[in-house]
Design a protein around this motif. Structure first.
Motif, PDB file in Angstrom:
ATOM      1  N   UNK A  97       0.809  -1.227   0.000  1.00  0.00           N
ATOM      2  CA  UNK A  97       0.000   0.000   0.000  1.00  0.00           C
ATOM      3  C   UNK A  97       0.838   1.272   0.000  1.00  0.00           C
ATOM      4  N   UNK A  98       1.976   1.257   0.677  1.00  0.00           N
ATOM      5  CA  UNK A  98       2.827   2.453   0.699  1.00  0.00           C
ATOM      6  C   UNK A  98       3.346   2.765  -0.698  1.00  0.00           C
ATOM      7  N   UNK A  99       3.811   1.758  -1.407  1.00  0.00           N
ATOM      8  CA  UNK A  99       4.300   1.968  -2.769  1.00  0.00           C
ATOM      9  C   UNK A  99       3.165   2.444  -3.666  1.00  0.00           C
ATOM     10  N   UNK A 102       2.478   6.165  -2.829  1.00  0.00           N
ATOM     11  CA  UNK A 102       3.543   7.036  -3.334  1.00  0.00           C
ATOM     12  C   UNK A 102       3.426   7.190  -4.843  1.00  0.00           C
ATOM     13  N   UNK A 103       3.158   6.090  -5.541  1.00  0.00           N
ATOM     14  CA  UNK A 103       2.975   6.154  -7.001  1.00  0.00           C
ATOM     15  C   UNK A 103       1.780   7.024  -7.356  1.00  0.00           C
ATOM     16  N   UNK A 104       0.696   6.878  -6.627  1.00  0.00           N
ATOM     17  CA  UNK A 104      -0.491   7.691  -6.873  1.00  0.00           C
ATOM     18  C   UNK A 104      -0.206   9.170  -6.647  1.00  0.00           C
ATOM     19  N   UNK A 105       0.553   9.482  -5.601  1.00  0.00           N
ATOM     20  CA  UNK A 105       0.913  10.869  -5.327  1.00  0.00           C
ATOM     21  C   UNK A 105       1.780  11.445  -6.444  1.00  0.00           C
ATOM     22  N   UNK A 106       2.773  10.686  -6.898  1.00  0.00           N
ATOM     23  CA  UNK A 106       3.657  11.166  -7.968  1.00  0.00           C
ATOM     24  C   UNK A 106       2.865  11.404  -9.245  1.00  0.00           C
ATOM     25  N   UNK A 107       1.946  10.503  -9.579  1.00  0.00           N
ATOM     26  CA  UNK A 107       1.140  10.673 -10.794  1.00  0.00           C
ATOM     27  C   UNK A 107       0.230  11.887 -10.685  1.00  0.00           C
ATOM     28  N   UNK A 108      -0.381  12.094  -9.532  1.00  0.00           N
ATOM     29  CA  UNK A 108      -1.282  13.246  -9.395  1.00  0.00           C
ATOM     30  C   UNK A 108      -0.507  14.557  -9.432  1.00  0.00           C
ATOM     31  N   UNK A 109       0.684  14.579  -8.856  1.00  0.00           N
ATOM     32  CA  UNK A 109       1.503  15.797  -8.926  1.00  0.00           C
ATOM     33  C   UNK A 109       1.977  16.056 -10.352  1.00  0.00           C
ATOM     34  N   UNK A 110       2.301  14.995 -11.091  1.00  0.00           N
ATOM     35  CA  UNK A 110       2.717  15.171 -12.491  1.00  0.00           C
ATOM     36  C   UNK A 110       1.545  15.663 -13.327  1.00  0.00           C
ATOM     37  N   UNK A 111       0.353  15.166 -13.066  1.00  0.00           N
ATOM     38  CA  UNK A 111      -0.827  15.619 -13.795  1.00  0.00           C
ATOM     39  C   UNK A 111      -1.122  17.086 -13.479  1.00  0.00           C
ATOM     40  N   UNK A 112      -0.987  17.487 -12.212  1.00  0.00           N
ATOM     41  CA  UNK A 112      -1.208  18.892 -11.843  1.00  0.00           C
ATOM     42  C   UNK A 112      -0.199  19.793 -12.524  1.00  0.00           C
ATOM     43  N   UNK A 113       1.060  19.368 -12.561  1.00  0.00           N
ATOM     44  CA  UNK A 113       2.109  20.167 -13.179  1.00  0.00           C
ATOM     45  C   UNK A 113       1.872  20.288 -14.669  1.00  0.00           C
ATOM     46  N   UNK A 114       1.397  19.221 -15.322  1.00  0.00           N
ATOM     47  CA  UNK A 114       1.140  19.264 -16.766  1.00  0.00           C
ATOM     48  C   UNK A 114      -0.044  20.168 -17.081  1.00  0.00           C
TER      49      UNK A 114
END
Length: 119
Positions: A97-99, A102-114
């Motif tokens: 669940x931790x991995x 973390x993956x979900x957080x990285x993807x959502x931050x990348x989507x926000x940045x894009x």
């Protein structure tokens, strides 16, 4: 034929999931019921007993030698052993669940940045 194979794959996935859940539950079952057979002694504060039957203060005397006490401690420490299956269930149940999070957080931050035009 592709429809039949997809049903077979889903059935296989479901059976693997059920077996995995059953094995995780079995990992936490007690393997040695030796400590569960012991009963706690009855505790009485002596409030309802006659004065002749009331508990008296006794001087504690060590009845075992130091070596015997060490052996008894080693026998009782067996209750703290952890099976390999339980250890893996806890480790995987923590890290998977931790991995994922973390993956979900990285993807959502990348989507926000894009979306905002940043990189």
């Amino acid at each position: 034929l592709p429809l039949a194979s997809s049903k077979m794959v889903k059935a296989l996935q479901l059976s693997v999931l059920v077996l995995a859940c059953a094995s995780m539950a079995a990992a936490f079952a007690p393997s040695t019921p030796a400590l569960s057979l012991r009963r706690a002694p009855a505790v009485s504060n002596g409030a309802k007993l006659s004065p002749l039957c009331a508990p008296r203060a006794q001087k504690s005397v060590m009845s075992m030698s130091l070596a015997e006490t060490g052996n008894q401690a080693m026998l009782l420490a067996g209750g703290m052993e952890v099976s390999t299956a339980a250890f893996l269930a806890v480790i995987l149940g923590t890290f998977i669940p931790v991995v994922f999070l973390i993956t979900l957080f990285i993807q959502s931050e990348a989507r926000k940045a894009a979306e905002s035009g940043q990189e």
